[in-house]
Design an enzyme around this catalytic site. Structure first.
Site, PDB file in Angstrom:
ATOM      1  N   TYR A   6      -4.329   9.456  13.875  1.00 30.82           N
ATOM      2  CA  TYR A   6      -3.097   8.658  13.829  1.00 30.82           C
ATOM      3  C   TYR A   6      -2.515   8.487  15.238  1.00 30.82           C
ATOM      4  O   TYR A   6      -2.141   7.379  15.642  1.00 30.82           O
ATOM      5  CB  TYR A   6      -2.062   9.327  12.911  1.00 30.82           C
ATOM      6  CG  TYR A   6      -0.706   8.658  12.941  1.00 30.82           C
ATOM      7  CD1 TYR A   6      -0.511   7.414  12.349  1.00 30.82           C
ATOM      8  CD2 TYR A   6       0.379   9.263  13.574  1.00 30.82           C
ATOM      9  CE1 TYR A   6       0.730   6.784  12.389  1.00 30.82           C
ATOM     10  CE2 TYR A   6       1.616   8.646  13.613  1.00 30.82           C
ATOM     11  CZ  TYR A   6       1.790   7.407  13.021  1.00 30.82           C
ATOM     12  OH  TYR A   6       3.005   6.787  13.062  1.00 30.82           O
TER      13      TYR A   6
ATOM     14  N   ALA B 224       0.851  -1.197   0.000  1.00 32.41           N
ATOM     15  CA  ALA B 224       0.000   0.000   0.000  1.00 32.41           C
ATOM     16  C   ALA B 224       0.884   1.244   0.000  1.00 32.41           C
ATOM     17  O   ALA B 224       0.620   2.215  -0.707  1.00 32.41           O
ATOM     18  CB  ALA B 224      -0.919   0.007   1.215  1.00 32.41           C
ATOM     19  N   THR B 225       1.936   1.214   0.796  1.00 26.90           N
ATOM     20  CA  THR B 225       2.903   2.322   0.793  1.00 26.90           C
ATOM     21  C   THR B 225       4.328   1.825   0.557  1.00 26.90           C
ATOM     22  O   THR B 225       5.204   2.605   0.198  1.00 26.90           O
ATOM     23  CB  THR B 225       2.861   3.116   2.121  1.00 26.90           C
ATOM     24  OG1 THR B 225       3.112   2.229   3.206  1.00 26.90           O
ATOM     25  CG2 THR B 225       1.499   3.768   2.321  1.00 26.90           C
ATOM     26  N   GLY B 226       4.575   0.528   0.758  1.00 32.20           N
ATOM     27  CA  GLY B 226       5.903  -0.044   0.501  1.00 32.20           C
ATOM     28  C   GLY B 226       6.189  -0.105  -0.994  1.00 32.20           C
ATOM     29  O   GLY B 226       5.277  -0.013  -1.810  1.00 32.20           O
TER      30      GLY B 226
ATOM     31  N   ASN C 285       5.558  24.903   6.734  1.00 29.70           N
ATOM     32  CA  ASN C 285       4.298  25.188   7.438  1.00 29.70           C
ATOM     33  C   ASN C 285       4.584  26.113   8.623  1.00 29.70           C
ATOM     34  O   ASN C 285       5.408  25.804   9.480  1.00 29.70           O
ATOM     35  CB  ASN C 285       3.656  23.898   7.948  1.00 29.70           C
ATOM     36  CG  ASN C 285       3.271  22.968   6.816  1.00 29.70           C
ATOM     37  OD1 ASN C 285       2.726  23.411   5.802  1.00 29.70           O
ATOM     38  ND2 ASN C 285       3.556  21.697   6.959  1.00 29.70           N
TER      39      ASN C 285
END
Length: 328
Positions: free
Chosen positions: A151, A41-43, A212
């Protein structure tokens, strides 16, 4: 000198991700058998491509949200390094349900599988986000505040579950509260890219990085090799006092975003002098961000003999060199 661990069978969940792939690579270099569980998924396959031909490396494409995948992956292993998670505060704000499914339900599946397989130790990626709105600096493990994002809630719940699994089932766990880890293989692309690789890529392209807020927020930026050291020390410890607890995993120093940008420009302009004149833009503060992050690493030093080798500046030089040679 990195600590040594040899001839073990170790499962790394999320092993194709940034931290996970670095762990796999190091553990294989120490003659261990390594199993990588990842759903990509993110790897990234590219993170572990060079490991696939190693006879001591096994890739299982699977999902921690599927209990049978977890059971399959833990079979016969000595230790679990649980890195699989959906990171990023903004991602969790945009999609709290998926973050909870992966980070809480997936974590619980892994604990159950670890318990059933009677693994020696379950070491997991906890997070500095658990400190929430606590303003105390430096951050000390037993003083936390209210979480500031979905998270952060998921990572705190992980700690609570790990504690219950020790007290109820006798599963030895250690949580490592990572503080802004950076280094080779960290993805510079995508909406949720970490700040250092994102800034590096923007500066390489002469694009103005956006900081930011006013840039005075500070972070305890932690180089990947310090994180590898902590994971290995957590596996090796036999001290009962050192287990079934959590540790800050950091360098123990803080850097403002303005200073970070200054260091990046200085180092990168040695490759390309035009980078020194790239303009920096300041945007609004980001929802869910804590203003300052600084870890006390005294507990890890005392109980695990942790001795981080890389300061932020030393790590930044290594990371920039890696990006320049691999992504330019």
């Amino acid at each position: 000198m990195m600590v040594q661990i040899e001839n073990k069978i170790i499962l790394v969940t999320g092993g194709a991700g940034f931290i996970g792939s670095n762990l796999c690579e190091y553990l294989l270099s120490q003659r261990n058998k390594v199993i990588c569980l990842d759903n990509f998924a993110t790897g990234k396959t590219s993170n572990i491509q060079h490991l696939l031909s190693n006879p001591n490396f096994t890739l299982i494409v699977g999902d921690i949200r599927n209990l049978s995948d977890c059971h399959k992956a833990v079979s016969g292993v000595d230790y679990i390094l649980h890195e699989a998670a959906l990171g990023s505060v903004p991602r969790s704000i945009n999609d709290p349900i998926t973050s909870n499914d992966v980070n809480v339900s997936g974590f619980l599946n892994m604990l159950v599988a670890a318990r059933d397989a009677k693994v020696k130790k379950f070491i997991y990626a906890a997070s500095s986000s658990t400190y929430g709105d606590s303003e105390a600096l430096p951050k000390v493990e037993n003083t936390i505040g209210k979480p500031l994002s979905p998270y952060a809630i998921t990572k705190y719940v992980n700690e609570l579950y790990a504690d219950i699994f020790f007290h109820t089932y006798g599963l030895n766990t250690i949580g490592l509260r990572y503080f802004n880890v950076f280094g080779r293989k960290q993805d510079p692309n995508g909406a949720y890219a970490a700040v250092i690789p994102k800034f590096v890529m923007q500066l390489m392209k002469y694009e103005s990085p956006i900081i930011n807020g006013d840039g005075n927020y500070s972070r305890d930026f932690t180089y990947i090799d310090n994180v590898i050291q902590m994971n290995v020390l957590a596996m090796l410890t036999e001290n009962p006092e050192a287990m079934n607890t959590v540790y800050n995993t950091a360098f123990g120093d803080r850097t403002t975003l303005n200073n970070l940008m200054e260091y990046l420009k200085k180092h990168m302009s040695q490759y390309d002098e035009k980078i020194a004149s790239v303009e920096v833009i300041h945007g609004p503060n980001r929802a869910g961000d804590i203003p300052h992050s600084l870890a006390s690493i005294e507990k890890a030093k005392k109980l695990l003999n942790y001795n981080p080798e890389f300061s932020m500046k030393d790590g930044l030089k290594e990371a920039v060199d890696w990006y320049w040679n691999n992504l330019k």
